[in-house]
Each structure stands twice: as structure tokens, then as C-alpha cells.
Design a protein around this motif. Sequence first.
Motif, PDB file in Angstrom:
ATOM      1  N   SER A 172       0.827  -1.210   0.000  1.00 28.18           N
ATOM      2  CA  SER A 172       0.000   0.000   0.000  1.00 28.18           C
ATOM      3  C   SER A 172       0.859   1.256   0.000  1.00 28.18           C
ATOM      4  N   ASN A 177      -5.548  -1.845   1.410  1.00 26.84           N
ATOM      5  CA  ASN A 177      -5.739  -1.883  -0.040  1.00 26.84           C
ATOM      6  C   ASN A 177      -4.749  -0.949  -0.733  1.00 26.84           C
ATOM      7  N   PHE A 217      -5.156   3.221  -1.586  1.00 26.63           N
ATOM      8  CA  PHE A 217      -6.246   3.880  -0.855  1.00 26.63           C
ATOM      9  C   PHE A 217      -5.743   5.107  -0.084  1.00 26.63           C
ATOM     10  N   TYR A 251     -10.187  -4.622  -2.187  1.00 24.31           N
ATOM     11  CA  TYR A 251     -10.297  -3.393  -2.979  1.00 24.31           C
ATOM     12  C   TYR A 251     -11.307  -3.446  -4.113  1.00 24.31           C
TER      13      TYR A 251
END
Length: 496
Positions: A74, A112, A115, A460
Amino acid sequence: MTLKLPTLRRILLGLFGVSTLVGALPDETRRSPADYLSTCQVIATAVSNASDVYYPGLLSLNYAADNAHWAASSSDVSACSVEPGSPADVGLQIVGSTKTPFAVKGGGHASNPGFSSTKGVQISMTRFNQVTNNPAASTVDVGAGLIWDDVYKALDGTGVNIVGGRVPGVGVAGFTLGGGYSWKTNQYGLTIDNIAAYELVLPSGNVTTVTSADNDLWFALRGGGNNFGIVTKFTLKSHPQTAVWGGSVVYSDLEINPLFAAIAKFSSTVTDKKAAILPTIDTEAGGLVSIVLMFYDGPSPPSGIFDDLLAIPSEANSVKTQSFSSFLTSLPSTNPAAGPRALFSSVSVLQYTESLLKVIYNETVYWAARLALLDTSPFVSYDIEPFNPALFSYGSGSAYPPSRAQPLLPTNLYFSWTLSAIDVQVHDAILQSSNTIKAAAVAEGQNVDDASEYGNYALYDTPLQGIYGGNVARLKAIHASVDPQNVMGLAGGFKF
Ligand SMILES: Cc1cc2nc3c(=O)[nH]c(=O)nc-3n(C[C@H](O)[C@H](O)[C@H](O)COP(=O)(O)OP(=O)(O)OC[C@H]3O[C@@H](n4cnc5c(N)ncnc54)[C@H](O)[C@@H]3O)c2cc1C
Ligand SMILES: *[C@@H]1O[C@H](CO)[C@@H](O)[C@H](O)[C@H]1NC(C)=O
Ligand SMILES: *[C@@H]1O[C@H](CO)[C@@H](O)[C@H](O)[C@H]1NC(C)=O
Ligand SMILES: *[C@@H]1O[C@H](CO)[C@@H](O)[C@H](O)[C@H]1NC(C)=O
């Protein structure tokens, strides 16, 4: 010689200065990394001396901290990071008018990819770091850059506390914008059921305060994520806090049958709302381990609640009476240390029966073995989250949950691994495992076929409908009216 448009634009920018031209160019010419850098420079010029912009470089500790995320998968390499020091400096007008991709980071725990990370402008909320207790109003103001550990520490000794995160390291902002399942949820609902006000930078750049008087934004911000602007401050209702009883207890795989019996019994019979558990089945090197986090919101639990769990032989036990802040920091911080890449997925159930727990156990064994064939250091973990069935009775209509008619108890699947080459396979594995658990719950008669998944754990590519159900149309309409230029669409997340 013909210059490509972006090259020409860069030269013009060099001649005329950045700020005069930005915004005048067509959208599509803005979407390249060189353009992201020029947006950074515009922001650097526009912000007050309370704020700073940082660029990649070995010596830029702020840039590194602003880009760091809980999961390596991420984390993106941004063109720059911005640390706004005031709501006016958040910079949404500039990323919006230049159509520059950006991300907003609170505690950086989004599982995710993309994000809260970006190749464009990384906005880090770290300077919004104040905790202010307002005893007269029974509220606490919390800056959007804090992690819960710091909030609890600041409130330690005040005799009050708020409904927040359960383990170390998690950010206030993302947690609260998605819903917030807390140790105190059985008593007071989700974190979104305990909000008094939001200080919000709208997509237009204007700063506003949102309370229950604001029908639409009030509804949307409670569970709707980062679609409606950037929150700089949360005002949360406070509740009395005494010393608490709790900690973590580690069980070997050999105890799994009595452990499941005790968890299922806890899940179906405990009615004392001060009591909560968070059991996890983990693969550690060489086998399975179960860890049960236990909590009682008082100095000692009445007998009968935790006795079965405590009677099972354990390998380690840190349970004791202590302050809430010390309880939180005593818990294991689940960093994806084994493999730095990570994904969460979620399955909502209505209750944890022994038979469902056995299905979850088999999934753990099965996927640990499968991923071991693909990766050097895979880790699979399943969180079982029993709550009191009345947990949704403490609040009213909100983006999540779309219906408060039945309880939704999340099961949080968490896979971590090392090799980016298998990202897609891990995605498919965690999705397949989620579907297996859901099918097992349905097969035993639980009405969860169309149950919403919790957005802060959802994979996601979960469709909006799968999280927000019948609320999707209203949330899209609210988004369209608050953000007609779709500025927040330049940031990742579940998007309306
Ligand atoms: C170890 C671990 C434990 C967890 N435990 C729990 C738990 O007990 N209960 C629970 O409910 N959830 C839990 N979660 C899930 C958690 O709620 C989400 O990961 C949440 O997104 C974390 O918030 P953050 O601020 O750290 O995340 P970030 O990654 O910083 O942000 C998450 C999302 O919020 C947006 N965002 C962040 N700040 C702002 C802002 N100021 N304004 C607008 N949008 C913003 C981001 O853009 C992103 O979309 C846990 C997660 C982890 C990794
Ligand atoms: C920042 O700006 C304010 C007003 O614009 C000024 O009063 C203050 O001295 C400045 N601080 C620094 C450290 O430059
Ligand atoms: C932003 O605030 C200004 C000044 O208060 C106001 O004139 C303007 O209409 C606001 N814009 C939006 C989109 O709310
Ligand atoms: C265990 O899980 C795997 C994968 O979902 C499945 O194929 C298998 O049938 C399960 N075994 C048992 C005993 O349930």
C-alpha cells in the motif's frame, strides 16, 4: 522540430513560473509524473508557514515518514509529500484544479493498494495532532493525523475515554471514516455512532463543520470514507473510564477444540456489554497459533464470562488490571513482518458457531499450505469478531451499515507475503476463502447472502453495493452535489 505538448509546457512553466499556468491547461496534459512535481511546487508556494512540502531524497525524513504505510503493497513513491498545518493549507483546490492524483494519509493502515498512497501528491495529516478534552461538553477533539495509541495516552488519567481502535498503530481518520469496531462497541456502538462533529475541508477547499444538523454530509461521513473532502478534526463523545482488565492469551494448536467451544459459547451467551474478545487464528512458522485478546471495561470481570477461555492451558498470558492506554499498548501490534505485502478481506456473519469456526480453521490450514508453495514468507490470519447482537442500536442512519436491522460481525481475513509477482494470486486466494466462509455461514442458516461487508476490511474490488447496499444511490447523489468536479475521485478508495 515539433515539441510534444508536455515538454513545451515544462519550458513555458520554466519561463513564466509555475503558478500562472497551472489550471489553464487541458486535463489530460496534467496526468504525468512531471506534472505532479509542478503541482507540488504550486502547493509549496501557496501554503502558509505552518505547512511544508517534501521531496524524495535520502535526507528527507519527513518525506519518508509521510509515504510510509503499514503494508508495503500500500506504499507508493509520491512526487512529493505535503504536511498541511492548517485546514486552509490542505490544498484540495490545487490538486483539484490541476487534476493531480493525490492521497490522504491518517495512520496509513489501509490494507488496499492506493487507498492512502499515490504517485502524485501524498497529503499527510501528521500535523493535525491535538487531543483536547472538553469535560463540560463530554466530548474530545481529536486531530485527524493521530493514531489511537496517542489519543488514549493523552486521555490516560482524565477519567474519560472515547470509542476507538483496538490494537496499536491504527489511525483515527481512516478508522473513523469507515465505521470503527471498538472494544466499547457493545456498550456504545461503532465509532461513527459517537461523533459530535467533523471539521471538514470540502472538495472546493472551503472549511466547514458538519454536525447532525447537516442531513446529507452527516449521513455520508459516517462510514462513507474519503469521498466528501478531508477531515481535519473529529469531535467525539466521551464516556467515563475506569481501570480495565485485559490482555492477550496465546494457545497452541492442540487446544483448538476446547478453544472453539469456549469462543462459540462466549459469542452466543455473554450479555455483559463491558466484555469483548478478539480471537485470531494465525499461521506462525511451523504451525498454527491462536491468540485471544480479552477485554473487560472495569477493573475485574464478574465470574462466568472469561472462565472457560482462561481454563484452557495457554502458552502466554498478559491479562491484568491496568489503564486503558496501557492495555492497548500491551497488545501485539500486527505488523506484516513476515511478508511486507498485505491484503484484508471481510465476511460479515451473524454469529460464530463451533461449526463455522471449524470451517475458518480449515481455511487457515489450507491457505497457509497453498501460499507456502508460492512465497518465501507467507502469513495467513483470520480474526473472529463476536459482538453483542445489539451493536447497531446506538446510532441512526449512516452510510455504513446500510441497514441496522441485523448485526454484522466481521470476520477479517489477513494474508501477507513477500513477492509482488504473486499479488494477483493472493487476491484470488483471499477472495475464494472469503466466499467459502460466507457459503458456510449461509449453509448453516445465517441470513448473510447479501450482507454488507465492512469497508475498512473489504477487498479493494468489492463493489460499492457490497459495502453500502441500498445506500449507494443516495451516497452518489450527495457526492455529486458536494464534489461536482469529482476532486475526491483523484484519490483512491471506494468511490461514489
Ligand atoms: C493492524 C490493524 C488493526 C485494525 N483494527 C481495526 C479494528 O479493531 N476495528 C476497525 O474497525 N478497523 C480496524 N482496522 C482497519 C482500519 O480501520 C483501517 O485500516 C483504516 O483505514 C485505518 O485508518 P488509517 O488512518 O490508519 O488509514 P489510512 O491508510 O491513513 O487511511 C485509510 C483511508 O482513509 C482515508 N483518509 C485518511 N485520513 C483522512 C482524512 N483526514 N480525511 C479524509 N479521508 C482520510 C484515506 O484516504 C484512505 O482512503 C485495522 C487495521 C489494521 C491494519
Ligand atoms: C508565520 O507567519 C505568521 C503570520 O503570517 C507570523 O506571525 C509568524 O511569525 C511566522 N512564523 C515563522 C516561524 O516564520
Ligand atoms: C466557499 O466560501 C466562499 C466564502 O465564504 C463562498 O463565497 C463560496 O460560495 C464557497 N464555495 C462553495 C463551493 O461552497
Ligand atoms: C478445507 O478447505 C478447502 C479449501 O476451501 C476445501 O477444499 C476442503 O474441502 C476443506 N476441507 C474440509 C475438511 O472441510
